[in-house]
Design a protein around this motif. Structure first.
Motif, PDB file in Angstrom:
ATOM      1  N   LYS A  57       7.528  -5.779  -2.310  1.00 48.62           N
ATOM      2  CA  LYS A  57       8.966  -6.077  -2.227  1.00 48.62           C
ATOM      3  C   LYS A  57       9.033  -6.940  -0.964  1.00 48.62           C
ATOM      4  CE  LYS A  57      10.925  -1.865  -3.796  1.00 48.62           C
ATOM      5  NZ  LYS A  57      11.680  -0.569  -3.524  1.00 48.62           N
ATOM      6  N   LEU A  58       8.088  -6.984  -0.107  1.00 46.12           N
ATOM      7  CA  LEU A  58       8.259  -7.975   1.063  1.00 46.12           C
ATOM      8  C   LEU A  58       7.464  -9.284   0.684  1.00 46.12           C
ATOM      9  CD1 LEU A  58       7.412  -5.503   4.043  1.00 46.12           C
ATOM     10  CD2 LEU A  58       9.508  -6.230   3.026  1.00 46.12           C
ATOM     11  N   GLY A  59       6.957  -9.567  -0.538  1.00 44.53           N
ATOM     12  CA  GLY A  59       6.280 -10.504  -0.877  1.00 44.53           C
ATOM     13  C   GLY A  59       4.736 -10.705  -0.633  1.00 44.53           C
ATOM     14  N   PHE A  60       4.048  -9.426  -0.597  1.00 38.04           N
ATOM     15  CA  PHE A  60       2.757  -9.359  -0.457  1.00 38.04           C
ATOM     16  C   PHE A  60       1.995  -9.200  -1.754  1.00 38.04           C
ATOM     17  CE2 PHE A  60       4.059  -8.439   3.800  1.00 38.04           C
ATOM     18  CZ  PHE A  60       2.973  -8.814   4.504  1.00 38.04           C
ATOM     19  N   TRP A  61       0.998  -9.606  -2.021  1.00 40.23           N
ATOM     20  CA  TRP A  61       0.104  -9.621  -2.963  1.00 40.23           C
ATOM     21  C   TRP A  61      -1.000  -8.499  -2.598  1.00 40.23           C
ATOM     22  CZ3 TRP A  61      -4.740 -10.691  -1.138  1.00 40.23           C
ATOM     23  CH2 TRP A  61      -4.930 -11.713  -0.357  1.00 40.23           C
ATOM     24  N   TRP A  62      -1.623  -7.932  -3.666  1.00 39.13           N
ATOM     25  CA  TRP A  62      -2.699  -6.879  -3.321  1.00 39.13           C
ATOM     26  C   TRP A  62      -3.960  -7.069  -4.170  1.00 39.13           C
ATOM     27  CZ3 TRP A  62      -4.932  -3.638  -6.820  1.00 39.13           C
ATOM     28  CH2 TRP A  62      -3.975  -3.546  -8.208  1.00 39.13           C
ATOM     29  N   ASP A  63      -4.999  -6.897  -3.376  1.00 36.73           N
ATOM     30  CA  ASP A  63      -6.261  -6.728  -4.123  1.00 36.73           C
ATOM     31  C   ASP A  63      -7.290  -5.691  -3.751  1.00 36.73           C
ATOM     32  OD1 ASP A  63      -8.478  -7.913  -5.549  1.00 36.73           O
ATOM     33  OD2 ASP A  63      -8.798  -9.356  -4.325  1.00 36.73           O
ATOM     34  N   GLU A  64      -8.101  -5.456  -4.649  1.00 37.50           N
ATOM     35  CA  GLU A  64      -9.138  -4.355  -4.150  1.00 37.50           C
ATOM     36  C   GLU A  64     -10.357  -4.889  -3.775  1.00 37.50           C
ATOM     37  OE1 GLU A  64      -9.261  -1.064  -6.856  1.00 37.50           O
ATOM     38  OE2 GLU A  64      -7.262  -1.035  -7.251  1.00 37.50           O
ATOM     39  N   THR A  65     -11.132  -4.683  -2.732  1.00 39.71           N
ATOM     40  CA  THR A  65     -12.395  -5.189  -2.135  1.00 39.71           C
ATOM     41  C   THR A  65     -13.335  -4.379  -2.845  1.00 39.71           C
ATOM     42  OG1 THR A  65     -12.403  -3.641  -0.158  1.00 39.71           O
ATOM     43  CG2 THR A  65     -11.041  -5.738  -0.178  1.00 39.71           C
ATOM     44  N   PRO A  66     -14.420  -5.275  -3.510  1.00 34.37           N
ATOM     45  CA  PRO A  66     -15.423  -4.588  -4.166  1.00 34.37           C
ATOM     46  C   PRO A  66     -16.337  -3.594  -3.268  1.00 34.37           C
ATOM     47  CG  PRO A  66     -15.689  -6.914  -4.201  1.00 34.37           C
ATOM     48  CD  PRO A  66     -14.455  -6.648  -3.558  1.00 34.37           C
ATOM     49  N   MET A  98       4.743   7.995   2.305  1.00 33.14           N
ATOM     50  CA  MET A  98       3.496   7.483   1.633  1.00 33.14           C
ATOM     51  C   MET A  98       3.991   6.027   1.255  1.00 33.14           C
ATOM     52  SD  MET A  98       1.044   9.123  -0.693  1.00 33.14           S
ATOM     53  CE  MET A  98      -0.509   9.074  -0.028  1.00 33.14           C
ATOM     54  N   LEU A  99       3.140   4.845   2.081  1.00 37.61           N
ATOM     55  CA  LEU A  99       3.085   3.727   1.501  1.00 37.61           C
ATOM     56  C   LEU A  99       2.839   3.546   0.292  1.00 37.61           C
ATOM     57  CD1 LEU A  99       2.558   1.726   4.626  1.00 37.61           C
ATOM     58  CD2 LEU A  99       4.661   2.276   3.714  1.00 37.61           C
ATOM     59  N   SER A 100       3.460   2.485  -0.494  1.00 43.50           N
ATOM     60  CA  SER A 100       2.933   2.178  -2.042  1.00 43.50           C
ATOM     61  C   SER A 100       2.733   0.630  -1.976  1.00 43.50           C
ATOM     62  CB  SER A 100       4.011   2.653  -3.242  1.00 43.50           C
ATOM     63  OG  SER A 100       5.048   1.953  -3.011  1.00 43.50           O
ATOM     64  N   THR A 101       2.245   0.434  -3.215  1.00 40.71           N
ATOM     65  CA  THR A 101       2.100  -1.291  -3.469  1.00 40.71           C
ATOM     66  C   THR A 101       3.420  -1.725  -3.611  1.00 40.71           C
ATOM     67  OG1 THR A 101      -0.372  -0.537  -4.551  1.00 40.71           O
ATOM     68  CG2 THR A 101       1.288  -2.586  -5.109  1.00 40.71           C
ATOM     69  N   GLU A 102       4.273  -1.039  -4.130  1.00 38.22           N
ATOM     70  CA  GLU A 102       5.757  -1.633  -4.233  1.00 38.22           C
ATOM     71  C   GLU A 102       6.154  -1.790  -3.129  1.00 38.22           C
ATOM     72  OE1 GLU A 102       9.486   0.443  -5.612  1.00 38.22           O
ATOM     73  OE2 GLU A 102       8.543  -0.150  -7.594  1.00 38.22           O
ATOM     74  N   ASP A 103       5.908  -1.137  -2.052  1.00 39.71           N
ATOM     75  CA  ASP A 103       6.595  -1.336  -0.672  1.00 39.71           C
ATOM     76  C   ASP A 103       6.294  -2.621  -0.170  1.00 39.71           C
ATOM     77  OD1 ASP A 103       7.907   1.298  -0.351  1.00 39.71           O
ATOM     78  OD2 ASP A 103       6.091   2.116   0.121  1.00 39.71           O
ATOM     79  N   PHE A 104       4.787  -3.013  -0.331  1.00 40.74           N
ATOM     80  CA  PHE A 104       4.549  -4.338   0.164  1.00 40.74           C
ATOM     81  C   PHE A 104       4.951  -5.495  -0.918  1.00 40.74           C
ATOM     82  CE2 PHE A 104       1.823  -1.375   2.379  1.00 40.74           C
ATOM     83  CZ  PHE A 104       1.596  -2.064   3.670  1.00 40.74           C
ATOM     84  N   GLU A 146     -15.953  -2.474  -0.058  1.00 40.22           N
ATOM     85  CA  GLU A 146     -15.441  -1.463   0.863  1.00 40.22           C
ATOM     86  C   GLU A 146     -14.288  -0.315  -0.212  1.00 40.22           C
ATOM     87  OE1 GLU A 146     -14.468  -4.488   1.564  1.00 40.22           O
ATOM     88  OE2 GLU A 146     -15.609  -4.919   3.287  1.00 40.22           O
ATOM     89  N   LYS A 147     -13.994  -0.741  -1.490  1.00 40.40           N
ATOM     90  CA  LYS A 147     -13.442  -0.121  -2.275  1.00 40.40           C
ATOM     91  C   LYS A 147     -11.877   0.403  -1.829  1.00 40.40           C
ATOM     92  CE  LYS A 147     -17.329   1.500  -4.982  1.00 40.40           C
ATOM     93  NZ  LYS A 147     -18.602   0.685  -4.625  1.00 40.40           N
ATOM     94  N   ILE A 148     -11.357  -0.680  -1.395  1.00 40.38           N
ATOM     95  CA  ILE A 148     -10.043  -0.383  -0.619  1.00 40.38           C
ATOM     96  C   ILE A 148      -9.232  -1.263  -1.243  1.00 40.38           C
ATOM     97  CG2 ILE A 148     -10.867   0.712   1.575  1.00 40.38           C
ATOM     98  CD1 ILE A 148     -10.045  -1.933   2.735  1.00 40.38           C
ATOM     99  N   LYS A 149      -7.653  -0.877  -0.987  1.00 38.33           N
ATOM    100  CA  LYS A 149      -6.727  -1.805  -1.333  1.00 38.33           C
ATOM    101  C   LYS A 149      -6.226  -2.638  -0.119  1.00 38.33           C
ATOM    102  CE  LYS A 149      -3.994  -0.841  -4.810  1.00 38.33           C
ATOM    103  NZ  LYS A 149      -2.897  -0.117  -5.377  1.00 38.33           N
ATOM    104  N   ILE A 150      -6.230  -4.028  -0.342  1.00 43.56           N
ATOM    105  CA  ILE A 150      -5.605  -4.757   0.698  1.00 43.56           C
ATOM    106  C   ILE A 150      -4.284  -5.244   0.401  1.00 43.56           C
ATOM    107  CG2 ILE A 150      -7.966  -5.080   1.961  1.00 43.56           C
ATOM    108  CD1 ILE A 150      -7.921  -8.103   0.887  1.00 43.56           C
ATOM    109  N   TYR A 151      -3.509  -5.728   1.327  1.00 49.82           N
ATOM    110  CA  TYR A 151      -2.411  -6.246   1.099  1.00 49.82           C
ATOM    111  C   TYR A 151      -2.468  -7.593   1.774  1.00 49.82           C
ATOM    112  CZ  TYR A 151      -1.116  -1.946  -0.773  1.00 49.82           C
ATOM    113  OH  TYR A 151      -0.955  -0.761  -1.426  1.00 49.82           O
ATOM    114  N   GLY A 152      -2.057  -8.826   1.225  1.00 45.23           N
ATOM    115  CA  GLY A 152      -1.983 -10.203   1.556  1.00 45.23           C
ATOM    116  C   GLY A 152      -0.922 -11.027   1.640  1.00 45.23           C
ATOM    117  N   MET A 153      -0.908 -12.118   2.103  1.00 44.06           N
ATOM    118  CA  MET A 153       0.151 -13.122   1.958  1.00 44.06           C
ATOM    119  C   MET A 153      -0.299 -14.443   2.258  1.00 44.06           C
ATOM    120  SD  MET A 153       4.186 -13.433   3.638  1.00 44.06           S
ATOM    121  CE  MET A 153       4.671 -11.831   2.823  1.00 44.06           C
TER     122      MET A 153
END
Length: 109
Positions: free
Chosen positions: A9-18, A1-7, A20-27
């Motif tokens: 570590k690769l340099g991604f930021w994360w945000d929650e979309t109001p 199972m992937l975690s926020t930490e996995d992303f 869709e109520k999901i977490k997205i990873y971006g760079m």
């Protein structure tokens, strides 16, 4: 199972979309940025499933997208090129699914 930490570590930021109520990873890549989701546009949880990379400009307009085989494929690219570098963005753009994945995609749809 992937975690926020996995992303992260690769340099991604994360945000929650109001909406869709999901977490997205971006760079960020200068004035453009990428967002990583699963193939349904949701939070990617499984490391062995397809990922979708969507590229947007500073006005949040979609530019192009790319499907990656899985999280290890993304990790390999991110370990080869620096986070937020033009080289990484170009490597994502040039990425091609392995032949065995193309057959799997056709069979699924």
């Amino acid at each position: 199972m992937l975690s926020t930490e996995d992303f992260e570590k690769l340099g991604f930021w994360w945000d929650e979309t109001p909406e869709e109520k999901i977490k997205i990873y971006g760079m960020d890549f200068g004035s453009n940025y990428i967002v990583i989701t699963d193939e349904l546009g949701k939070t990617p949880w499984k490391g062995n499933e397809f990922l979708v990379v969507a590229v947007y400009n500073e006005n949040d307009c979609f530019l192009w997208g790319k499907e990656l085989k899985d999280f290890p494929a993304l990790k390999e690219l991110c370990e080869k090129y620096p986070a937020e570098s033009p080289e990484l963005l170009k490597a994502i753009e040039d990425y091609a699914l392995p032949p065995e994945c193309i057959g799997e995609r056709i069979e699924r749809y």
